[in-house]
Motif scaffolding. Structure first.
Motif, PDB file in Angstrom:
ATOM      1  N   ASP A  67     -36.865 -27.074 -39.500  1.00 44.27           N
ATOM      2  CA  ASP A  67     -36.129 -27.135 -40.758  1.00 44.27           C
ATOM      3  C   ASP A  67     -34.988 -28.132 -40.593  1.00 44.27           C
ATOM      4  N   THR A  68     -35.019 -29.132 -41.459  1.00 45.76           N
ATOM      5  CA  THR A  68     -34.003 -30.181 -41.357  1.00 45.76           C
ATOM      6  C   THR A  68     -32.838 -29.950 -42.321  1.00 45.76           C
ATOM      7  N   ARG A  69     -32.832 -28.794 -42.930  1.00 45.20           N
ATOM      8  CA  ARG A  69     -31.713 -28.410 -43.790  1.00 45.20           C
ATOM      9  C   ARG A  69     -31.275 -26.999 -43.428  1.00 45.20           C
ATOM     10  N   ALA A  70     -29.961 -26.742 -43.571  1.00 46.63           N
ATOM     11  CA  ALA A  70     -29.449 -25.402 -43.307  1.00 46.63           C
ATOM     12  C   ALA A  70     -30.023 -24.420 -44.327  1.00 46.63           C
ATOM     13  N   GLU A  71     -30.093 -24.839 -45.564  1.00 50.54           N
ATOM     14  CA  GLU A  71     -30.681 -24.013 -46.624  1.00 50.54           C
ATOM     15  C   GLU A  71     -31.573 -24.914 -47.478  1.00 50.54           C
TER      16      GLU A  71
END
Lengths: 755, 755
Positions: A67-71
């Motif tokens: 996952d390249t985003r926190a959310e």
């Protein structure tokens, strides 16, 4: 459990792999062409395919991917954007190609330095340090000097982390990680992490979001002992405990320093920790990362071999990646013991040998993905249908869009109906036809969200002031009714046949001959004013769904002949198609999902998908050949922006797979595939019972896109379509191509697609 | 299922009832004294008992009772306030006596007139048209001219609605009805109502609130056919469907006109509709309202007969109603097939013959309710303990306050520990002692909400700046540690015994000899400034929990002798008690839960409950006799305001029941009951195995409240307490009372309560 037994299985498996490898070394296999980075990131502001590059097994429960985003949000629905340069960890569940973000369960992230600082570990990475193959993903986490490798079995994830020598060997297991918590009324009802012993942790999270309620249990084992643990809930450290119950729980673990990589294997279950453990023990009892990785790749190869093609490296990359994407979902949702959580939140038990599936993005996938499955995933097709019927049993109607067993009612229509109808009419074994019929019929009578059948029957169309998205729903519902009518006919329910056949004509009630478009009416029967065929609707508040009147005009798959007549015959119809593919004018308010334009044609979203094939119905097959060849060549690439829009759980891929074979199901439930422009010199479909259907294309090139003649099993074949029943028998279809349209081929009325 | 079999059972049952009735007519039974309106509404702004008047069966899953508020709030936690004059319907689940509102599942309301108007049916009612008995409730709904009668079995509700002749016979079944939706982050995740046929509906709701997630399934049958149905979701009518899935679903049903009353029977289950149906079929297969009503009353009578007393009508009303309230919960949470939803949201299966219970208001009930159960609910005590242990198994520690199987962590302490310890030390059969010990020990080591054991062990008290409610938690945790130590001793775990016995002394670390109060310290060991012994805390942000330093001073039940010494001996201690009962000064900010004052003594909340008995430990038993007699006579009445505060799941009642018998367990886990002032000329406790323990009180009157002498089995008995082991053997205890304290009785050091 039964280590000896498992040991033997693994050993045999390993021997088999060794044999495979020796063959494998000699010849490039389908799996070798798959490039999981295709569709993982848009360029120049276009729409991402929203695919993920991580490891998964065919139709698996686990999709272990970075996952390249926190959310992750809507534009990064798979958790990964190729344009990003940071990784927050590897979570175990992902959607492939959707336009909405969900899942992301059980995030694992290796790191080093202080074990707990209150900050989320995150590392930069580079694509030069990253590799992905079916069932395997590898990346170097720059900030921590950790080489991360991931593989999977159906229900388990397997991680191999190689830390820099001498560095701290830390890991966070994060049950708080999710899509944007502001979206979908996201809520973690409860979660647990429990340190069972130095080698084991277990837990769960109960989460409500796009799926109303998911229970995700896990059981994790480590190859080396945990020497230090910090448990937190909502960012607060929970000292002096080996269990944390809360809504935002994480475990920070430090492992014994060792020269060996740290292995982490995690079983998942939607039912219980007990089942998660059993899934892990059944599918990955040992500690050999390479064995599991090779088995995952072999599993993929076995599935991908169901259609083999000869083409350029790039074509094969696109083709096999597309086929790979179609086999990522529907996802296994039952445990190895056959238990699953039903749509009414009860635990149910499957008969032995059956699998329960979910992730049904039906508005997308009924069009080409499910028809493709009827060719090469027959046994799974029965399981898919039975999984859909399971919702009907407890919920009263079939799902619209089913995620982890829960209907989220995304999009419109009741397109489980064509899926089931197609499977029944194609006589897929393992489906109780009468039960299927009842489910389909009740789902066409029981009003529910966006499907008010009382309104439908009262007005003979959806009045926009009563039911928004009225034009799209009217058209799509009429088609579903047609499917139901065919199913009734097949089962000799003649009264029902006539009843639903009548309903399937309702689309005629919203055709405006003054404009030659389908338009919205109100409940008084008046056309809505200010009609603009270029104007887009989204998902409510407008008669059109993620499209405009131009794109929806073509949606009468059950009666294209009638549609042609409606506008005045072949010439008018063909002229309208020509306009469709050439008018560049765009509304100021294009829907987000519309992309991949050729005039008004938007290959990036589903309503357009069948339209290039419609020329063939009007005696202009060459234009079908032209546009399908053009779309395949221009709107599919091997880059991260390889799809023209969201890949949509296989639909964008299935369009390619079938079109590249040379045909496409304009009506996804009548067993008829319309010829386009075959892409490969040879393609072989491996059918059940050792039968093969071989498609040969003579004089195939980027210029020779026009069919000159066709033979089937050596005999001239004059039709511009082929039936499923013909393919099923096996045989050889030979296309001869040329650089110019043949003056006659496929133009005769008798050659036109059967309806 | 098996109608013959069920028919026979019912018939036998009915014959038995006929026989019972003939006896019954001759003599007033315990059940006849119960007045379910006691505790249902406060007067003059005092605190309500928060009891409900509706129908329930002993320890049942169903509490079928009227709701007099659309969304009951904190002050109407049982759904009913005697001061109200409107009824919104009859819902199937209620809490009895809590200070927080929850449950209210599956509301049913009869009405007439137009079937659906968009308005919620509601009717005025009058207490003159209302009757309640154990297992039966009746009210006339004025606005609709409907006579409503309710009865129950353990897991089912049974409604009998007599409509006015010729009026519409309507009913709403409302799954949206709940406590104030603004409180506890209330959320209905999903609900369903399905019309199965004209006589049957089924459905469920999944709801998160004070309990994190409850699944409530139901299966309803009607005696007459539904002729018209309106299904709604969130106030929107759902036409043309027999099933509605949503978050705010209701069914408006119209029944065939008939001269017979409409009967509605509903089975509940926390597991599945299948189980709800099975529960209904097992417990109420027929249609005889009177039979089920009589059976419910007989079930109650059987339980209430476990303690019989002779007293005034008013005394017996208070006593048997109190006993009734103690037997309403813990509530059955397993189905007839033994399935239940465990704390980790999985479905579990009990061994045959076992029942799983929940509704554990432990901060209240460990004091007197659970000790009372060890006398008269021995078999259920094992089930209670095993139900508590079931949470430990999957959750890592025992519950603080368990509602429908989910810990809501309400209040402080880990008072499942004294409950389990008491049961084990009293050798209640059916408990695995070793398993119980592990649960208790782990729950005293695994830090969790309000129980940070690392802080506890580091400081030897709870520093207020680290753990708020520090004085109350320090005192109560020390007691729980003492219990654990006793359990360790009992199981010969000597090292553990010493370890936890040491922790049980930690209360000493917050005693301030300068003020003679327990006071809060910070983590540096400094007393918090501005100490005011009258100042109240609530549930956080203050060292005291729902009380003040005066009320918490007495909380060392494990070592009252030590407490006496701490303040300088009997005289000082007695003087302090005198002050406690006489200082009327009140803080400007009294906690809501403190009420029923005698000086600083607040009988309306639990911290005071044992205090009147403490005089006996200092050689002043007459003052114990005086105050307990006073409390029984002045703070319990037969009105709706019959309790001095929230009845708290039986604790306020159990105080009365035991005190009226003449004794009370100051330490609820050492098997010692301290004498007070017995209320009845004769009381009989029916023990296991046909044994009886009879308490006779000679010269009993409202003036003769002082013990002059005691005999046990005819021999002089000089102790001011009695042990559980003595009572258990059966026998006869005779008190002789007088109007003035006896100069000597019970004052000798040897007579003082054993510790």
């Amino acid at each position: 459990m039964r280590p000896h037994y498992n040991g033997r299985i693994l050993l045999s498996c390993y021997c088999f792999l060794l044999i495979s490898f020796s063959l494998y070394a000699q010849q490039k296999q389908p799996v070798d062409y798959v490039n999981p980075f295709i569709g993982t990131g848009a360029v120049n502001g276009s729409l991402s395919g929203n695919n993920f590059p991580g490891a998964t097994s065919p139709f698996g429960m686990v999709q272990l991917s970075p996952d390249t985003r926190a959310e992750p949000g809507w534009s990064t629905a798979s958790g990964y954007d190729y344009n990003d340069d940071k990784i927050y960890g590897f979570s175990h569940t992902h959607l492939s190609g959707t336009g909405a973000a969900e899942l992301f369960d059980i995030l694992v992230m290796p790191f080093n330095g202080e074990l707990y600082t209150g900050k989320q570990p995150v590392s930069s990475f580079s694509h030069t340090d990253e590799r992905a193959r079916p069932g395997y993903y590898q990346v170097r986490l720059k900030d921590y000097g950790v080489n991360a490798e991931l593989t999977t079995t159906t229900r388990t994830g397997f991680h191999q982390y190689t830390y820099a020598a001498g560095s701290d060997r830390n890991l966070v297991i994060d049950l708080m990680h999710s899509a944007d918590k502001g979206s979908w009324s996201f809520r973690i009802t409860q979660a647990q992490i429990r340190v069972v012993d130095a080698y084991t942790i277990e837990g769960y999270r109960i989460v409500s979001s796009w799926a109303k309620l998911r229970k995700v249990y896990f059981y994790a084992r480590f190859s080396q002992p945990v020497i230090k643990t910090v448990l937190t809930d909502g960012g607060h450290v929970k000292n002096a405990t080996n269990v944390v119950n809360g809504t935002g729980v994480k475990a920070y673990l430090q492992f014994k320093n060792d020269t060996q990589p740290l292995l982490v294997k995690i079983g998942l279950s939607p039912v219980s920790i007990t089942n998660a453990k059993a899934n892990l023990q059944a599918e990955n009892p040992g500690w050999n990362f390479e064995t599991i990785k090779q088995a995952a790749m072999q599993n993929w190869n076995k599935e991908l071999q169901k259609i083999t093609v000869t083409g350029t490296e790039q074509q094969q990359q696109i083709f096999y990646t597309a086929l790979y994407h179609t086999f990522i979902q529907p996802n296994t949702l039952s445990d190895v013991n056959g238990q699953f959580m039903a749509a009414n939140f009860t635990t149910q038990q499957l008969p032995a040998g059956k699998t329960h599936y979910s992730t049904f993005s039906l508005w997308d996938t009924y069009r080409a993905v499910h028809p493709l499955y009827t060719l090469v995933q027959r046994s799974r097709t029965a399981d898919f249908v039975n999984s859909l019927l399971a919702q009907y049993e407890v919920y009263g109607y079939l799902p619209i869009w089913q995620l982890w067993g829960q209907d989220n009612y995304c999009m419109i229509g009741n397109h489980a109906i064509p899926v089931i109808t197609d499977a029944v009419l194609k006589n897929i074994p393992g489906i109780n036809k009468e039960k299927a019929y009842q489910a389909v019929k009740q789902s066409s009578l029981q009003s529910h969200l966006n499907a008010p059948f009382d309104v439908w029957e009262k007005y003979g169309y959806m009045p926009e002031n009563i039911q928004t998205q009225s034009v799209s729903i009217t058209l799509e519902m009429a088609y579903d009714d047609w499917c139901l009518a065919q199913l009734a006919k097949h089962l000799h329910k003649n009264e029902d046949y006539r009843y639903f056949l009548k309903r399937s004509q309702f689309y005629k009630n919203i055709f405006n001959p003054a404009t030659n478009f389908f338009q919205a009416k109100d409940d008084k029967g008046n056309w809505l004013p200010d009609f603009d065929p270029f104007q887009y609707g989204a998902n409510g508040g407008n008669p059109f769904t993620e499209g405009n009147a131009w794109q929806y005009f073509w949606y009468v798959p059950q009666n294209i002949k009638g549609l042609i007549e409606m506008v005045g015959g072949d010439k008018t119809f063909t002229a309208k198609l020509d306009s469709f593919f050439t008018i560049d004018k765009q509304s100021d308010h294009i829907n987000n999902n519309a992309s991949g334009f050729i005039g008004q044609y938007a290959h990036g979203n589903e309503p357009s998908h069948h339209v290039a094939y419609l020329y063939s119905y009007a005696g202009m097959p060459a234009k079908t050949q032209y546009y399908t060849a053009k779309i395949m060549r221009e709107l599919y690439t091997t880059t991260s922006a390889g799809y023209a829009g969201n890949e949509d759980c296989g639909q964008m891929s299935a369009w390619y797979v079938l079109s590249a074979l040379g045909f496409y199901p304009v009506n996804p439930a009548n067993g008829v595939y319309i010829f386009g422009s075959p892409l490969f010199a040879q393609a072989t479909i491996q059918l059940e019972g050792q039968k093969k259907f071989i498609i040969k294309t003579k004089k195939q090139s980027d210029k020779d896109i026009y069919i000159q003649s066709v033979t089937l099993n050596g005999k001239p074949y004059l039709y511009n379509y082929i039936q499923h029943s013909t393919i099923e028998k096996g045989g050889e279809l030979v296309f001869t191509m040329g650089p110019m349209p043949d003056a006659n081929w496929g133009r005769d009325v008798l050659a036109r697609p059967m309806e």
